[in-house]
Write an enzyme that holds these catalytic residues in place. Structure first.
Site, PDB file in Angstrom:
ATOM      1  N   ASN A  11     -51.862  81.157 143.820  1.00 30.00           N
ATOM      2  CA  ASN A  11     -51.521  81.262 145.244  1.00 30.00           C
ATOM      3  C   ASN A  11     -51.900  79.943 145.904  1.00 30.00           C
ATOM      4  O   ASN A  11     -53.072  79.677 146.143  1.00 30.00           O
ATOM      5  CB  ASN A  11     -52.288  82.428 145.882  1.00 30.00           C
ATOM      6  CG  ASN A  11     -52.026  82.522 147.379  1.00 30.00           C
ATOM      7  OD1 ASN A  11     -51.144  81.851 147.907  1.00 30.00           O
ATOM      8  ND2 ASN A  11     -52.807  83.349 148.059  1.00 30.00           N
ATOM      9  N   LYS A  13     -51.242  78.966 148.864  1.00 30.18           N
ATOM     10  CA  LYS A  13     -51.486  79.051 150.316  1.00 30.18           C
ATOM     11  C   LYS A  13     -50.711  77.914 151.009  1.00 30.18           C
ATOM     12  O   LYS A  13     -49.626  77.561 150.549  1.00 30.18           O
ATOM     13  CB  LYS A  13     -52.991  79.028 150.603  1.00 30.18           C
ATOM     14  CG  LYS A  13     -53.727  80.064 149.735  1.00 30.18           C
ATOM     15  CD  LYS A  13     -55.154  80.277 150.081  1.00 30.18           C
ATOM     16  CE  LYS A  13     -55.739  81.336 149.139  1.00 30.18           C
ATOM     17  NZ  LYS A  13     -57.100  81.703 149.483  1.00 30.18           N
ATOM     18  N   HIS A  99     -52.349  89.894 151.682  1.00 32.53           N
ATOM     19  CA  HIS A  99     -53.475  88.970 151.480  1.00 32.53           C
ATOM     20  C   HIS A  99     -54.383  89.018 152.716  1.00 32.53           C
ATOM     21  O   HIS A  99     -53.903  89.117 153.848  1.00 32.53           O
ATOM     22  CB  HIS A  99     -52.963  87.556 151.243  1.00 32.53           C
ATOM     23  CG  HIS A  99     -54.031  86.645 150.725  1.00 32.53           C
ATOM     24  ND1 HIS A  99     -55.012  86.139 151.538  1.00 32.53           N
ATOM     25  CD2 HIS A  99     -54.303  86.202 149.478  1.00 32.53           C
ATOM     26  CE1 HIS A  99     -55.840  85.409 150.805  1.00 32.53           C
ATOM     27  NE2 HIS A  99     -55.433  85.430 149.546  1.00 32.53           N
ATOM     28  N   GLU A 101     -55.865  86.813 154.273  1.00 31.99           N
ATOM     29  CA  GLU A 101     -55.595  85.775 155.287  1.00 31.99           C
ATOM     30  C   GLU A 101     -54.452  86.196 156.205  1.00 31.99           C
ATOM     31  O   GLU A 101     -54.451  85.884 157.392  1.00 31.99           O
ATOM     32  CB  GLU A 101     -55.311  84.434 154.590  1.00 31.99           C
ATOM     33  CG  GLU A 101     -56.603  83.854 154.016  1.00 31.99           C
ATOM     34  CD  GLU A 101     -56.443  82.993 152.781  1.00 31.99           C
ATOM     35  OE1 GLU A 101     -55.316  82.552 152.479  1.00 31.99           O
ATOM     36  OE2 GLU A 101     -57.456  82.776 152.094  1.00 31.99           O
ATOM     37  N   GLU A 171     -59.333  91.262 145.831  1.00 34.07           N
ATOM     38  CA  GLU A 171     -59.865  89.990 146.321  1.00 34.07           C
ATOM     39  C   GLU A 171     -60.898  90.269 147.405  1.00 34.07           C
ATOM     40  O   GLU A 171     -60.527  90.434 148.582  1.00 34.07           O
ATOM     41  CB  GLU A 171     -58.746  89.145 146.941  1.00 34.07           C
ATOM     42  CG  GLU A 171     -57.680  88.706 145.983  1.00 34.07           C
ATOM     43  CD  GLU A 171     -57.032  87.405 146.450  1.00 34.07           C
ATOM     44  OE1 GLU A 171     -56.942  86.499 145.626  1.00 34.07           O
ATOM     45  OE2 GLU A 171     -56.659  87.296 147.620  1.00 34.07           O
ATOM     46  N   GLY A 177     -62.423  81.375 148.408  1.00 33.98           N
ATOM     47  CA  GLY A 177     -62.632  79.998 148.846  1.00 33.98           C
ATOM     48  C   GLY A 177     -64.086  79.647 149.099  1.00 33.98           C
ATOM     49  O   GLY A 177     -64.378  78.596 149.684  1.00 33.98           O
ATOM     50  N   SER A 211     -62.488  82.795 144.194  1.00 31.40           N
ATOM     51  CA  SER A 211     -63.245  81.761 143.482  1.00 31.40           C
ATOM     52  C   SER A 211     -63.171  81.926 141.969  1.00 31.40           C
ATOM     53  O   SER A 211     -64.157  81.670 141.263  1.00 31.40           O
ATOM     54  CB  SER A 211     -64.700  81.719 143.965  1.00 31.40           C
ATOM     55  OG  SER A 211     -64.742  81.419 145.355  1.00 31.40           O
TER      56      SER A 211
HETATM   57  P1  13P Z   1     -59.718  80.970 145.831  1.00 36.04           P
HETATM   58  O1  13P Z   1     -59.400  81.073 144.348  1.00 36.04           O
HETATM   59  O2  13P Z   1     -59.501  79.591 146.379  1.00 36.04           O
HETATM   60  O3  13P Z   1     -61.045  81.568 146.154  1.00 36.04           O
HETATM   61  O4  13P Z   1     -58.618  81.875 146.582  1.00 36.04           O
HETATM   62  C1  13P Z   1     -58.412  83.171 146.144  1.00 36.04           C
HETATM   63  C2  13P Z   1     -57.231  83.723 146.824  1.00 36.04           C
HETATM   64  O5  13P Z   1     -57.268  84.020 148.012  1.00 36.04           O
HETATM   65  C3  13P Z   1     -56.001  83.890 146.038  1.00 36.04           C
HETATM   66  O6  13P Z   1     -55.067  84.660 146.715  1.00 36.04           O
END
Ligand code: 13P
Length: 251
Positions: A11, A13, A99, A101, A171, A177, A211
């Protein structure tokens, strides 16, 4: 033990333009072609780079395309939105829905996410339904209940056959992150609860995200209900993403 096939989805983003996407694919494809054929691999670039990714991947490629979201509507007056049929033009196989976010910044509700899941299935695009709890919910001891409620809200209206066609991604928000990945036993506890929620989920892929790195991916794959990863930061560089996948499936 027979295992479900592993699946790793990058992903990206809001990262990478079309040029950067083409350059990633050119580096990543030869690496991906060395990975076992049973391992599913997908990248989710921004919408504006889907055409470049589709062209660079070519048809029948080892690497599938995913989108990061889509509209729950099929067409019409929805400024800024992208319909499932538009994704299908680029052979998009998966779409990440729910997600954290998007739940946070775009205020997507469980009801909206559920409508998107149904629209994706109708368009023959596999929804990757992302769920996960905040630190506050985790510390209150409500992580399992929270995740199960999110899954029920987004998939409760699906038939058994439809529910068997989704992918789930656990997640935890506090792990995204932050470099603080979730302890694998805790992730397994959630994955087990999710799988047990419905008979249709017995064989679906359940991914861990938050992560996930080349150094910790293999540990998750030893868990019986975790089948792969939804990878953010570590999917942005071709060698890192390939190393993560290779390491995860090595044992
Ligand atoms: P990270 O791997 O950067 O923590 O992000 C995870 C994520 O949100 C994947 O959708």
């Amino acid at each position: 033990m027979t295992r479900r096939s592993p699946l790793f989805v990058g992903n990206w983003k809001m990262n990478k333009n079309a040029l950067q996407t083409r350059s990633f694919v050119e580096s990543f494809l030869p690496l991906a072609e060395n990975l076992p054929a049973n391992v599913g691999i997908a990248i989710a670039p921004p919408f504006t780079a889907l055409a470049a990714a589709a062209a660079a991947l070519r048809s029948g490629s080892r690497v599938a395309l995913a989108a990061q979201t889509m509209s729950e509507f099929s067409e019409g007056a929805y400024t800024g939105e992208i319909a499932a049929s538009m994704l299908a033009e680029f052979n998009v196989a998966y779409v990440i829905l729910g997600h954290s976010e998007r739940r946070f910044y775009q205020r997507e509700s469980d009801a909206t996410i559920g409508a998107k899941v149904r629209a994706a299935l109708d368009a023959e695009i596999t929804p990757i339904l992302a769920v996960g709890e905040s630190l506050e919910v985790r510390e209150a001891g409500n992580a399992v209940a929270h995740v199960l409620a999110q899954i029920q809200a987004a998939t409760g209206e699906l038939t058994e056959a439809q529910a068997a066609r989704i992918v789930l991604a656990y997640e935890p928000i506090w792990a995204i992150g932050t470099g603080k990945n979730c302890d694998r036993d805790r992730a397994q506890e959630i994955a087990r609860a999710a799988r047990s929620a419905r008979r249709a989920f017995a064989d679906i892929p359940i991914l861990y995200g938050g992560s996930m790195k080349p150094e910790n991916a293999a540990g998750y794959m030893e868990m019986p209900d975790i089948d792969g990863g939804l990878v953010g930061g570590a999917s942005l560089e071709a060698h890192s993403f390939a190393r993560l996948i290779a390491g995860a499936i090595a044992r």
